[in-house]
Design an enzyme around this catalytic site. Structure first.
Site, PDB file in Angstrom:
ATOM      1  N   LYS A  35      -9.597   0.820   8.262  1.00 36.32           N
ATOM      2  CA  LYS A  35      -9.371  -0.544   7.772  1.00 36.32           C
ATOM      3  C   LYS A  35      -8.505  -1.371   8.720  1.00 36.32           C
ATOM      4  CE  LYS A  35      -5.652   0.912   4.623  1.00 36.32           C
ATOM      5  NZ  LYS A  35      -5.215   0.972   3.201  1.00 36.32           N
ATOM      6  N   ARG A 128       1.045   2.927  -7.093  1.00 36.97           N
ATOM      7  CA  ARG A 128      -0.015   2.026  -6.670  1.00 36.97           C
ATOM      8  C   ARG A 128      -1.210   2.379  -7.537  1.00 36.97           C
ATOM      9  NH1 ARG A 128      -2.646   0.963  -0.683  1.00 36.97           N
ATOM     10  NH2 ARG A 128      -4.126   2.505  -1.470  1.00 36.97           N
TER      11      ARG A 128
END
Length: 354
Positions: A35, A128
């Site tokens: 990413k 998260r």
């Protein structure tokens, strides 16, 4: 010439091979997190052609670019309900922590006559993504029963938000969760994914529980860095990415700003972050927050002090430098991971592969 990000492809491949060798020796598979390369086709193709058999992306737009690449593709940011169709079409594996997401993926898998693999994320303290431990059994059972879906494994995210690192306690808990699911469902989970580049320290030290057989590594490969510990692993290359930008002004100026500060700000003389060092030589460098924030940069010249940045330029103190910097000279920087992400994404930074 504007800002340039030079990428040493040989260094990148050196790190890929080093990490694969470390993992292979300990029976662990690696998925390369791409990413931070923000859709750079040439770099991802280079990684795949050089041994990356599995890659991870957080944007479906990038997975579409990789559609022709022969490798296992993961979506590592859980799909929105409206993204289920593209997720099943473009990704072999996705991370999931919600039953609604599983339902949408199942519907699309049936429609497309495909089997979509799912790794259920469980919360281990990073806060998260991830279901709580008491949800995991129900979610795994639901996943196992859905048509078109294969329960591929479970995983955890650590070190991304609150710098909670993998350790013997939370990794053994992940392994225990996996064994509980396997016993309950009478299956063997192919993948127990123990996290990201911060887990590389346990891999190197030999403390990663044997049941953890998969890691998702980005920063470790791209920057040669073990996340949270800010240290290299054995044989790591940390010189792969170099950001270069030109100096547009060099002046001797006071070290303290002067004049009335904006409402709500303390006066210059009362600000503990400012000190009067007399007249200093300041260089204005042509790169700013729209490309990369200065706190994510480290000047290769250790005598340069980065003072701050604005949207389009960076201010550095070059008073103590042996080199007499002048307008037109270029300053080179190493990047921290967040800096690499934004510099790669910036359309104003030229990327050069060498």
């Amino acid at each position: 010439m504007g800002a340039t990000l030079t990428i040493d492809t040989q260094g990148l491949l050196d790190n890929l091979r080093t990490v694969h060798r470390l993992a292979h020796d300990r029976g662990v598979d690696i998925s390369v997190v791409t990413k931070a390369l923000t859709g750079h086709r040439d770099l991802v193709e280079l990684l795949v052609n050089s041994g990356a058999t599995s890659i991870c992306e957080s944007h479906l737009e990038n997975l579409k670019k990789w559609e022709s690449l022969t490798c296992e593709k993961w979506l590592i940011r859980s799909a929105l309900p409206g993204e289920a169709e593209d997720t099943v079409r473009l990704a072999d594996v996705s991370l999931v922590s919600e039953s609604m997401t599983l339902s949408h993926l199942s519907q699309q898998a049936v429609r497309q006559d495909r089997t979509h693999k799912v790794v259920i994320m469980v919360e281990l303290g990073e806060l998260r993504e991830g279901c709580l431990g008491d949800e995991l059994g129900h979610l795994a059972t639901w996943c196992h029963e859905l048509p078109g879906i294969e329960l591929y494994g479970i995983g955890a995210n650590l070190s991304c938000l609150h710098d909670i690192v993998p350790d013997v306690v939370n990794m053994n808990l992940l392994a225990t969760y996996a064994e509980s699911i396997e016993t309950h469902l009478g299956i063997s989970l192919p993948v127990i994914s123990g996290g990201s580049s911060s887990a590389l320290r346990m891999l190197v030290d030999g403390t990663l529980p044997k049941r953890i057989n998969h890691l998702r590594l980005g920063e470790a490969i791209l920057l040669g860095n073990i996340v949270c510990y800010d240290e290299p692993y054995p044989s790591a290359r940390q010189d792969i990415f170099t950001l270069s930008a030109g100096i547009i002004e060099v002046k001797d100026k006071p070290s303290l700003p002067y004049g009335q500060r904006a409402p709500g700000r303390v006066a210059v003389g009362e600000d503990p972050t400012l000190s009067d060092q007399g007249i200093r030589r300041r260089a204005l460098v042509g790169i700013g927050k729209q490309d990369v924030r200065s706190e994510y940069l480290v000047a290769l010249d250790p005598q340069i002090t980065i003072l701050g940045d604005t949207s389009d330029c960076l201010v550095a103190d070059v008073t103590d430098c042996d080199r007499d910097y002048a307008v037109g000279d270029r300053v080179d920087f190493r990047l921290k991971y967040s800096g690499l992400v934004t510099a790669m994404a910036s359309v104003y930074v030229t990327k050069e592969l060498v």
